[in-house]
Design an enzyme around this catalytic site. Structure first.
Site, short mmCIF file in Angstrom:
data_model
loop_
_atom_site.label_atom_id
_atom_site.label_comp_id
_atom_site.label_asym_id
_atom_site.label_seq_id
_atom_site.Cartn_x
_atom_site.Cartn_y
_atom_site.Cartn_z
N GLN A 10 22.27 60.44 43.20
CA GLN A 10 21.97 59.62 44.36
C GLN A 10 21.46 60.47 45.52
OE1 GLN A 10 24.84 56.57 44.34
NE2 GLN A 10 24.28 55.73 46.32
N SER A 93 26.24 63.79 38.97
CA SER A 93 26.95 62.54 39.23
C SER A 93 26.37 61.42 38.37
CB SER A 93 26.92 62.21 40.72
OG SER A 93 27.79 61.15 41.03
N LEU A 94 25.72 60.40 38.97
CA LEU A 94 25.16 59.32 38.14
C LEU A 94 24.15 59.85 37.14
CD1 LEU A 94 22.06 57.95 38.59
CD2 LEU A 94 22.95 57.83 40.90
N ARG A 118 29.26 50.64 38.18
CA ARG A 118 29.76 51.86 38.83
C ARG A 118 29.41 51.85 40.31
NH1 ARG A 118 27.77 57.24 39.67
NH2 ARG A 118 29.29 58.90 39.20
N HIS A 202 33.58 60.89 44.57
CA HIS A 202 34.19 62.05 43.92
C HIS A 202 35.42 62.59 44.64
CE1 HIS A 202 30.99 62.09 41.00
NE2 HIS A 202 30.11 62.03 41.98
N GLN A 251 35.13 61.68 36.02
CA GLN A 251 34.06 62.05 36.92
C GLN A 251 34.06 61.24 38.21
OE1 GLN A 251 30.58 60.08 37.12
NE2 GLN A 251 29.24 61.69 36.33
#
Length: 312
Positions: A10, A93-94, A118, A202, A251
């Site tokens: 992102q 991340s994503l 998510r 996170h 995660q």
């Protein structure tokens, strides 16, 4: 030459991303069409014709960035480059979901639906304005961890993204993150920048989203990826589907160990990393981690063609 393919997270989103790929490659266009169908809406129109504020909403940005990355991957395949040309895949991340979809571990439709969920779950985990993230520039991970612990008080503040030797992101309760930013400047950080994000990703505040993803992932078929995934929270390669399922849940609240992930790939012999999708943020991080690693970006048809011709 040993390569890895990495996929952005992102923040890389821009209006129009992937449109030239869709116009140039039928396989890339088919990715956007399949994602639109999976979500039951014209996400592609939002990506190409909407405004940046709408695209940046977490529920939109996550599947949109994945779709753009997979469109770039399909364009590469059209030019003869396959996932087998990589020794590893990884994502920030994503981007880890994009990496798994590219490696055939999760279907494109399932990946789109998982990322929509998510994004929604992460946004809903903490009321808007109550959480925050800040990038600390010029201090290493150990120093930032100490600052985060000191700033937390009775709240939550943690090192969330270890991006490169000079950039660590903290995440948590807004007041704690603001304290961490001030402490960091007092302790010698070059800068401490509050990030324009809608949720504190996170960190422990994302636990409700982690539970939502655990439930969603339980119903998804995950195959062994065609090449190993260097997982965010482990900074080490994994291929076992059930291990991957567990790590995707972890995660959500765990730190993105990007610096260590890049160094792990380097130690395994990788000397070139291709960033597949929108933006060039990961390439910049990689150069700051180890300048001996060559980088390439795969976001436009010209970049795809040039990379395919170079692969040797």
């Amino acid at each position: 030459m040993s390569r890895a393919f990495v996929f952005p997270g992102q923040g890389a989103q821009t209006i129009g991303m992937g449109e030239a790929l869709a116009e140039s490659y039928a396989a890339a266009r088919a990715v956007f069409e399949e994602v639109d169908e999976a979500l039951g809406e014209r996400l592609s129109a939002l990506i190409w014709q909407s405004d940046i504020d709408e695209l940046t909403l977490t529920r939109n940005a996550q599947p949109a960035l994945m779709a753009t990355s997979l469109a770039a991957m399909r364009a590469l395949e059209s030019e003869g480059v396959t996932i087998a040309d990589a020794a590893f895949v990884a994502g920030h991340s994503l981007g880890e979901y994009s990496a798994l979809a590219a490696a055939g571990a999760i279907s494109l439709a399932d990946t789109a639906r998982l990322l929509r969920l998510r994004g929604q779950a992460m946004q809903e985990a903490v009321p808007v304005g109550e959480g925050a993230m800040a990038a600390i520039l010029g201090l290493d991970l150990g120093a930032v961890r100490e600052i985060a612990q000191e700033a937390a008080g009775d709240g939550v503040c943690a090192a969330a993204n270890d991006n490169d030797p000079a950039q660590v992101v903290v995440s948590g309760d807004r007041a704690a993150v603001e304290r961490a930013a001030e402490l960091a400047k007092e302790k010698g950080a070059k800068r401490a920048v509050m990030l324009p994000v809608s949720a504190p990703f996170h960190c422990a505040l994302m636990e409700p989203a982690a539970r939502a993803m655990q439930e969603a992932l339980a119903g998804i078929t995950i195959h062994a990826p065609a090449v190993p995934l260097v997982a965010n929270v482990r900074a080490a390669p994994v291929s076992d589907p059930e291990e991957i399922r567990a790590l995707l849940v972890e995660q959500v609240t765990g730190a993105v160990r990007w610096r260590e992930s890049v160094l792990a790939m380097k130690a395994a012999g990788v000397d070139e990393i291709w960033e597949i999708g929108a933006g060039k943020a990961l390439s910049g991080m990689i150069r700051r981690i180890d300048r001996s690693i060559a980088t390439r970006n795969m976001g436009t048809p010209a970049e795809i063609i040039e990379a395919a011709a170079s692969r040797g």
